[in-house]
Write a protein that holds these residues in place. Structure first.
Motif, PDB file in Angstrom:
ATOM      1  N   ASP A  49      18.908  56.606  49.467  1.00 22.42           N
ATOM      2  CA  ASP A  49      18.787  55.363  48.721  1.00 22.42           C
ATOM      3  C   ASP A  49      18.919  55.670  47.241  1.00 22.42           C
ATOM      4  O   ASP A  49      18.411  56.676  46.759  1.00 22.42           O
ATOM      5  N   GLY A  93      15.293  61.427  50.356  1.00 23.15           N
ATOM      6  CA  GLY A  93      16.149  60.244  50.470  1.00 23.15           C
ATOM      7  C   GLY A  93      16.163  59.321  49.267  1.00 23.15           C
ATOM      8  O   GLY A  93      16.555  58.167  49.401  1.00 23.15           O
ATOM      9  N   LEU A  94      15.723  59.809  48.104  1.00 22.80           N
ATOM     10  CA  LEU A  94      15.773  58.940  46.929  1.00 22.80           C
ATOM     11  C   LEU A  94      16.528  59.622  45.787  1.00 22.80           C
ATOM     12  O   LEU A  94      16.127  60.682  45.310  1.00 22.80           O
ATOM     13  N   GLU A 102      18.642  48.919  44.898  1.00 20.05           N
ATOM     14  CA  GLU A 102      17.576  47.948  45.201  1.00 20.05           C
ATOM     15  C   GLU A 102      16.195  48.465  44.818  1.00 20.05           C
ATOM     16  O   GLU A 102      15.218  47.747  44.887  1.00 20.05           O
ATOM     17  N   ILE A 103      16.103  49.764  44.465  1.00 19.94           N
ATOM     18  CA  ILE A 103      14.803  50.366  44.174  1.00 19.94           C
ATOM     19  C   ILE A 103      14.685  50.669  42.685  1.00 19.94           C
ATOM     20  O   ILE A 103      15.591  51.241  42.086  1.00 19.94           O
TER      21      ILE A 103
END
Lengths: 218, 218
Positions: free
Chosen positions: B91, B115-116, B153-154
């Motif tokens: 993400d 995953g970031l 989105e984050i």
């Protein structure tokens, strides 16, 4: 700011209350900046999404009570909260594991404002030994074991997961009383040792799940 | 690792279960490294300080069940957990506030493994604009507002407390769906926005209180 650990005179306060207090503190500092002299528990409650009775109860731990009709005097309440939370006495800490997350924490000067000063870091990787990050030098873990007794009681654990338990034991055997554990491992410690778990990646997992559970947009 | 957000198909799982899962994951990886092929829920429970029934229930969310007598097959369970927790899909995130803590997070390469990936950082301080930290460039917040629609989105919120609410609103008005809030402020957001609070200093307050409540040594 005072230095030392003359503050060992507290009693344990419920964790949810302790976690809400820094929110109140941040809120009160904003009110103070805006020039507010008094603030009511109703207002604190509304702006922090908490029940007013809860606010009164939480704040009572600091020894400060609000006055009827006017509420809490902002400046003394800020002082009382900062003192109560231990943010005004400077505690020293050692950091164990100067990898990516450890290095990140060394870069965070915010910790000092909240009463935590990292005095030295320890690792085993020859590539980082001797380096200095934000004024904190990285030593070999053997230097921690061999060092004369010190007044440092807090250890920050940022080693890889598979080393977490071993390093925690080294810390405890050499005078550390409180471990701030950033690894995802549940370390096992004797009863008289404090462990504070802060797993960033666990929070990330919760956030991913919530984001991925949002209803699909049309 | 997959890229994109094809993962919006989850359902919300209780937060305590989600928080325990990264602990199981770290534990299972250790077992895997040691060469264990199977591990029982009893063993997972014992080594993580959890009840065995709880372990079985938590792990059932991944869709994997243990087998009678042998327990869980380690490797597939690691895969299932990493997938379920969203650690295997990358993400993208934007970081807001490249001060001390924001900079620290940019230094943490661990996030990518979970995953970031931070794509860009935003600030208003001329002293940091244009800088690059760990390959992430710092832009003016106006560039975020003016940018064409993106798939990010984050948003990671690491601005000073007094800016938290304003910046959160800018984030939401420009496409951010999930806010990882590192400020001590309880930000107010619409119902369809995810907020994950991670206040390091609140954890510090809890640790200080516990340390200072230890019985005095003789």
């Amino acid at each position: 700011m005072e230095v030392g650990s003359s503050k060992r005179k507290n009693y344990p306060v419920p964790e949810p209350a302790l976690r809400r207090m820094p929110c109140y503190l941040a809120y009160l500092k904003q009110e103070h900046r805006k020039g507010s002299k008094y603030v009511s528990s109703t207002l604190i409650a509304r702006d922090n999404g908490v029940d007013p009775t809860q606010v009164t109860k939480d704040l009572s731990y600091t020894g400060i009570a609000g006055k009827t009709r006017v509420g809490y005097e902002v400046a003394p309440l800020i002082d009382a909260l900062e003192n109560f939370l231990g943010f005004r006495v400077m505690d020293k800490a050692f950091l164990f594991g100067a990898g990516s997350l450890g290095t990140a924490l060394l870069h965070d000067h915010g910790l000092v404002q909240y009463g935590l000063k990292i005095d030295a870091a320890f690792d085993v990787d020859p590539k980082v030994l001797g380096n200095e990050i934000s004024g904190v030098k990285i030593f070999h873990i053997d230097d921690f074991i061999k060092k004369p007794q010190s007044d440092v009681e807090i250890g920050i654990l940022t080693v890889p997961a598979q080393k977490a338990q071993d390093v925690a034991e080294i810390m405890i055997n050499n005078g550390i009383k409180a471990i701030w554990n950033f690894t995802p491992v549940r370390i096992k410690v004797p009863e008289n040792i404090v462990v504070q778990n802060t797993s960033l990646y666990a929070h990330l997992a919760v956030m991913f799940n919530r984001l991925n559970s949002l209803p699909e947009e049309k």
